[in-house]
Structure formats: structure tokens, C-alpha cells
Design an enzyme around this catalytic site. Structure first.
Site, PDB file in Angstrom:
ATOM      1  N   ARG A  27      39.471-101.472   6.707  1.00  0.00           N
ATOM      2  CA  ARG A  27      39.918-100.087   7.210  1.00  0.00           C
ATOM      3  C   ARG A  27      40.755 -99.344   6.335  1.00  0.00           C
ATOM      4  O   ARG A  27      41.958 -98.797   6.663  1.00  0.00           O
ATOM      5  CB  ARG A  27      40.520-100.178   8.790  1.00  0.00           C
ATOM      6  CG  ARG A  27      39.740-100.839   9.703  1.00  0.00           C
ATOM      7  CD  ARG A  27      38.629 -99.899  10.161  1.00  0.00           C
ATOM      8  NE  ARG A  27      37.762-100.636  10.865  1.00  0.00           N
ATOM      9  CZ  ARG A  27      36.644-101.083  10.544  1.00  0.00           C
ATOM     10  NH1 ARG A  27      36.302-101.122   9.298  1.00  0.00           N
ATOM     11  NH2 ARG A  27      35.722-101.741  11.224  1.00  0.00           N
ATOM     12  N   SER A  64      40.547 -97.216  17.815  1.00  0.00           N
ATOM     13  CA  SER A  64      41.418 -98.535  17.732  1.00  0.00           C
ATOM     14  C   SER A  64      42.758 -98.333  17.108  1.00  0.00           C
ATOM     15  O   SER A  64      42.873 -97.783  16.168  1.00  0.00           O
ATOM     16  CB  SER A  64      40.727 -99.881  16.717  1.00  0.00           C
ATOM     17  OG  SER A  64      39.562-100.194  17.242  1.00  0.00           O
ATOM     18  N   GLU A  81      46.453 -98.756  13.045  1.00  0.00           N
ATOM     19  CA  GLU A  81      45.227 -98.634  11.957  1.00  0.00           C
ATOM     20  C   GLU A  81      45.252 -97.000  12.176  1.00  0.00           C
ATOM     21  O   GLU A  81      44.957 -96.422  11.190  1.00  0.00           O
ATOM     22  CB  GLU A  81      44.145 -99.166  12.796  1.00  0.00           C
ATOM     23  CG  GLU A  81      42.556 -98.409  12.191  1.00  0.00           C
ATOM     24  CD  GLU A  81      41.472 -99.096  13.039  1.00  0.00           C
ATOM     25  OE1 GLU A  81      41.358-100.362  13.265  1.00  0.00           O
ATOM     26  OE2 GLU A  81      40.297 -98.378  13.040  1.00  0.00           O
TER      27      GLU A  81
HETATM   28  C1  LIG Z   1      36.300 -93.235  20.492  1.00  0.00           C
HETATM   29  C2  LIG Z   1      36.706 -93.658  19.169  1.00  0.00           C
HETATM   30  C3  LIG Z   1      35.942 -94.765  18.499  1.00  0.00           C
HETATM   31  C4  LIG Z   1      36.174 -95.183  16.996  1.00  0.00           C
HETATM   32  N1  LIG Z   1      35.555 -96.064  16.853  1.00  0.00           N
HETATM   33  C5  LIG Z   1      35.694 -96.626  15.567  1.00  0.00           C
HETATM   34  C6  LIG Z   1      34.805 -97.718  15.020  1.00  0.00           C
HETATM   35  O1  LIG Z   1      33.971 -98.359  15.801  1.00  0.00           O
HETATM   36  N2  LIG Z   1      34.915 -97.949  13.586  1.00  0.00           N
HETATM   37  C7  LIG Z   1      35.819 -97.407  13.005  1.00  0.00           C
HETATM   38  O2  LIG Z   1      35.999 -97.533  11.582  1.00  0.00           O
HETATM   39  N3  LIG Z   1      36.545 -96.368  13.400  1.00  0.00           N
HETATM   40  C8  LIG Z   1      36.542 -96.006  14.657  1.00  0.00           C
HETATM   41  N4  LIG Z   1      37.203 -94.813  15.102  1.00  0.00           N
HETATM   42  C9  LIG Z   1      38.288 -94.219  14.127  1.00  0.00           C
HETATM   43  C10 LIG Z   1      37.893 -93.099  13.601  1.00  0.00           C
HETATM   44  O3  LIG Z   1      36.766 -92.568  14.164  1.00  0.00           O
HETATM   45  C11 LIG Z   1      37.582 -93.540  11.876  1.00  0.00           C
HETATM   46  O4  LIG Z   1      38.395 -94.021  11.324  1.00  0.00           O
HETATM   47  C12 LIG Z   1      36.897 -92.342  11.111  1.00  0.00           C
HETATM   48  O5  LIG Z   1      36.398 -92.785  10.040  1.00  0.00           O
HETATM   49  C13 LIG Z   1      38.057 -91.373  10.950  1.00  0.00           C
HETATM   50  O6  LIG Z   1      37.346 -90.284  10.428  1.00  0.00           O
HETATM   51  P1  LIG Z   1      37.897 -88.759  10.699  1.00  0.00           P
HETATM   52  O7  LIG Z   1      37.220 -87.677   9.944  1.00  0.00           O
HETATM   53  O8  LIG Z   1      38.337 -88.413  12.048  1.00  0.00           O
HETATM   54  O9  LIG Z   1      39.363 -88.769  10.077  1.00  0.00           O
HETATM   55  P2  LIG Z   1      40.939 -88.605  10.184  1.00  0.00           P
HETATM   56  O10 LIG Z   1      41.276 -89.268  11.535  1.00  0.00           O
HETATM   57  O11 LIG Z   1      41.053 -87.173  10.391  1.00  0.00           O
HETATM   58  O12 LIG Z   1      41.613 -89.100   9.081  1.00  0.00           O
HETATM   59  C14 LIG Z   1      41.762 -90.656   8.917  1.00  0.00           C
HETATM   60  C15 LIG Z   1      42.227 -90.698   7.528  1.00  0.00           C
HETATM   61  O13 LIG Z   1      41.336 -90.325   6.830  1.00  0.00           O
HETATM   62  C16 LIG Z   1      41.855 -89.213   5.713  1.00  0.00           C
HETATM   63  N5  LIG Z   1      40.822 -88.238   5.493  1.00  0.00           N
HETATM   64  C17 LIG Z   1      40.076 -87.613   6.414  1.00  0.00           C
HETATM   65  N6  LIG Z   1      39.139 -86.913   5.787  1.00  0.00           N
HETATM   66  C18 LIG Z   1      39.546 -87.125   4.295  1.00  0.00           C
HETATM   67  C19 LIG Z   1      38.763 -86.412   3.218  1.00  0.00           C
HETATM   68  N7  LIG Z   1      37.881 -85.492   3.261  1.00  0.00           N
HETATM   69  N8  LIG Z   1      39.444 -86.917   2.071  1.00  0.00           N
HETATM   70  C20 LIG Z   1      40.446 -87.930   1.920  1.00  0.00           C
HETATM   71  N9  LIG Z   1      40.794 -88.485   2.909  1.00  0.00           N
HETATM   72  C21 LIG Z   1      40.462 -87.974   4.338  1.00  0.00           C
HETATM   73  C22 LIG Z   1      43.079 -88.635   6.841  1.00  0.00           C
HETATM   74  O14 LIG Z   1      43.938 -88.019   5.566  1.00  0.00           O
HETATM   75  C23 LIG Z   1      43.624 -90.151   7.097  1.00  0.00           C
HETATM   76  O15 LIG Z   1      44.378 -90.562   6.103  1.00  0.00           O
HETATM   77  C24 LIG Z   1      37.173 -94.617  16.385  1.00  0.00           C
HETATM   78  C25 LIG Z   1      37.708 -93.352  17.156  1.00  0.00           C
HETATM   79  C26 LIG Z   1      37.669 -93.161  18.139  1.00  0.00           C
HETATM   80  C27 LIG Z   1      38.370 -91.697  18.692  1.00  0.00           C
END
Ligand SMILES: Cc1cc2nc3c(=O)[nH]c(=O)nc-3n(C[C@H](O)[C@H](O)[C@H](O)COP(=O)(O)OP(=O)(O)OC[C@H]3O[C@@H](n4cnc5c(N)ncnc54)[C@H](O)[C@@H]3O)c2cc1C
Length: 305
Positions: free
Chosen positions: A180, A228, A298
Site C-alpha cells: 500500500r 481499510s 493506511e
Molecule cells: C469501500 C472501500 C473499499 C476499498 N477497498 C480497497 C481494496 O480492496 N484495496 C485497496 O488497495 N484499497 C481499497 N480501498 C482504498 C482506496 O480505494 C484505494 O487506496 C485507492 O487506490 C485510492 O484511490 P483514490 O483515487 O481514491 O485516492 P485518494 O484517496 O484520493 O488518495 C490516496 C493517496 O493517493 C494520492 N493520489 C491520488 N491520486 C493521485 C495522483 N493522480 N497522483 C499522485 N498521487 C495521487 C493522494 O495524494 C493520497 O496520498 C477501499 C476504499 C473504500 C472506500
């Protein structure tokens, strides 16, 4: 909540050729999965990669920079985020099927849409993305993974723009992936990714995705959560440590440890970011006392309290 001083006028005058939208004190809660959080001092939504590069080149070095994707792994604190917040949208949403079972995806596109495009094209190996609610940018930063697949397993190269406004390409090895986490500097904004799939059967992949969806729906809350909350400590499950410490269902203000999956925190409807973060810290303390394990967040927490 007192808004931040408006710096968008000054930024616009430094950047006469900016094409994207730049907004002062834009509240971020509608953009976050938890539906909480204060404003961004200056929210920038670039038109495309060269607009983003122009913005970063001209953004004074002392202005803090934050990027958000779908904010599905994030608590935006109630006091808001000082400096510039970048949110990618249109212009970073394309997905294209390439030769040799490869998929080229913009970083703002939702992971599930990339999984669907691959499935339709008969490309296997990317179905795991359908279980992650975030964007490709978030998957690159977090090395997002589920059901046995991880971003690091399928990434050929990632594209981004650094804090100085230079376009960059990062090989899989350069991404410095671990659980992660990516080792690339936090001020690099990813703009896209080239992913490697394999030959597959569309119907079988669709069935695999349906199974992932059903499992998710049965075992996790989907809305007003951040996924998570804590990383699994090596060889242990965070949810089990939390359950054993008696935290299932624990409630502070409008925030609750999910009854369905106790490594998930949920906004019951009227939570503040402070309720959610305080609940998380309370869980960490109780787990530490109960089992001696220090849970590591996380979920990213950004902004001021
Ligand atoms: C219901 C639910 C289930 C989930 N299940 C999983 C799972 O099974 N596995 C898993 O790994 N995660 C899971 N997650 C967590 C999340 O979806 C992941 O971490 C996902 O990859 C985050 O993407 P995001 O676009 O929402 O990033 P954000 O939450 O917006 O950001 C997360 C991080 O990424 C950075 N970031 C975002 N976009 C960019 C970009 N374009 N360039 C550089 N940095 C960037 C942000 O600055 C921050 O540090 C879950 C979340 C929810 C709500």
C-alpha cells in the site's frame, strides 16, 4: 469555519495561460468518500497534462501541494487544506486498449472502469481493480490491491508531472512499490499508467468481477467510508486485532467502527473529520493496550484540524 486567504487572483496573474478551473476555498467534502472535510485554499482542476505541467512550473515553491483522486482512502480534516489542491478529471479519464494485452489508462479514471474496459476486450489479470473504488492515480500511489492482485503486479510504467512541472515516466522498478505504498515523492502527480494484462475470456472475466462485487457487498460497507483504515501488520489482520480489542461498533460522535468489517470506519451521517480521526486514534490506543501492536494508518489524513 474561517476560509483561507484567497490566493487564486495572485496565482491567475502569474499564470495567464492557465486553462483549467482554479477555485478559492472550495469545500472538499462532496469529493470525498467519507463526505467530510473542509475547503481547499485553492482547488485546481487542470484541463490536461500540459495545463497541469504549466500550473506546477509556475506555482511558487513555498505553496504546499496536495493531490486527491476519488478520496476513497483519505480523511480531509475539518480545517481544510492549505495551499493548492489538484483534482484531476476530464482530460485524464481516457482508457485505451493497446497491443499485447496492454491497457493505457488516465489517472483520474476509476479503477472499475479500467477493469471493465479490459474485460470487454478479453484482457485478463486486471479484474482485481474492479474491487477498488478509487482512481488509477490513487492505485499508483497506494499500490492498490485486492483479491490476490496488486498494482505492482500489472504496471509497466506510470506517467506523471513532478513539482517543477516536468513530465516524467517511471518504470515499475522506479515506483518503489511496497504494501500500500509507492516510494515516488509525494509531490509527483501521476497522470496515467500502462498496464499489462493477459489473454482472457470476456465471459469468465465478467464472472470473476461479479464474484468480487458480491464478496465485497457481503463483507464491507461501501459508502461514507475510507476503506481499510489500518495496514495489516506483518502476519496479522488489522480487523482481528481491532475486534479482539472490543472495538467493533465503537462510536464517537457521528463516526463508527463498522459492524460489518471492523477495519472500516464509517460516517453514520453527521460525522466530522475530527470524529473519524479521533475514533481511529482511539482504536489504535485500545489495540496497543490489548495486544501490544501499534497499528499504522493506511488512510491518508490531509489538512489541518
Ligand atoms: C469501500 C472501500 C473499499 C476499498 N477497498 C480497497 C481494496 O480492496 N484495496 C485497496 O488497495 N484499497 C481499497 N480501498 C482504498 C482506496 O480505494 C484505494 O487506496 C485507492 O487506490 C485510492 O484511490 P483514490 O483515487 O481514491 O485516492 P485518494 O484517496 O484520493 O488518495 C490516496 C493517496 O493517493 C494520492 N493520489 C491520488 N491520486 C493521485 C495522483 N493522480 N497522483 C499522485 N498521487 C495521487 C493522494 O495524494 C493520497 O496520498 C477501499 C476504499 C473504500 C472506500
Amino acid at each position: 469555519m474561517a476560509p483561507f486567504p484567497d490566493m487564486t487572483g495572485d496565482l491567475k496573474s502569474r499564470m495567464p495561460d492557465l486553462r483549467g478551473r482554479l477555485l478559492a476555498n472550495q469545500t472538499l467534502d462532496p469529493f470525498t468518500w467519507f463526505r467530510v472535510g473542509g475547503p481547499a485554499q485553492a482547488l485546481f482542476m487542470p484541463e490536461d497534462q500540459s495545463d497541469l505541467a504549466y500550473f506546477l512550473k509556475n506555482l511558487p515553491a513555498d505553496i504546499p501541494l496536495t493531490v486527491i483522486g476519488a478520496a476513497s482512502n483519505m480523511i480531509v480534516r475539518d480545517g481544510g487544506v492549505p495551499g493548492a489542491v489538484v483534482r484531476l478529471g476530464r482530460g485524464f479519464n481516457d482508457v485505451a486498449i493497446k497491443d499485447e494485452h496492454r491497457v493505457l489508462a488516465g489517472s483520474a479514471i476509476l479503477d472499475v472502469l479500467v477493469a471493465r474496459a479490459a474485460q470487454k476486450a478479453g484482457i485478463g489479470g486486471l479484474a482485481f481493480l474492479s474491487g477498488i473504488p478509487g482512481t488509477i492515480g490513487g492505485a499508483l500511489r497506494m499500490n492498490g490491491g485486492a483479491y490476490g492482485g496488486e498494482t505492482k503486479d500489472v504496471l509497466i510504467e506510470a506517467y506523471g508531472v513532478d513539482r517543477q512541472g516536468n513530465m516524467r515516466t517511471y518504470s515499475n522498478a522506479e515506483m518503489g512499490f511496497s504494501y500500500r505504498h509507492s516510494g515516488i515523492s509525494d509531490d509527483v502527480i501521476f497522470t496515467g499508467a500502462l498496464l499489462q494484462g493477459r489473454a482472457g475470456d470476456s465471459e469468465l472475466i465478467a464472472a470473476e468481477m461479479a464474484e468480487i462485487k458480491a464478496k465485497r457487498e457481503a463483507s464491507q460497507p461501501r459508502n461514507r467510508t475510507g476503506g481499510s483504515t489500518f495496514k495489516n501488520p506483518p502476519g496479522q489482520n488489522a480487523w482481528k486485532l481491532i475486534d479482539d480489542a472490543g472495538c467493533r461498533g465503537l462510536t464517537i460522535g457521528g463516526a463508527q467502527v463498522s459492524e460489518l468489517h471492523c477495519n472500516f470506519l464509517i460516517n453514520l451521517g453527521d460525522a466530522t473529520a475530527a470524529d473519524i480521526e479521533t475514533l481511529g486514534e482511539t482504536v489504535r490506543e485500545r489495540v496497543k493496550v490489548h495486544s501490544g501492536v501499534t497499528l499504522e494508518w493506511e488512510i491518508k489524513r490531509i489538512g489541518i484540524k
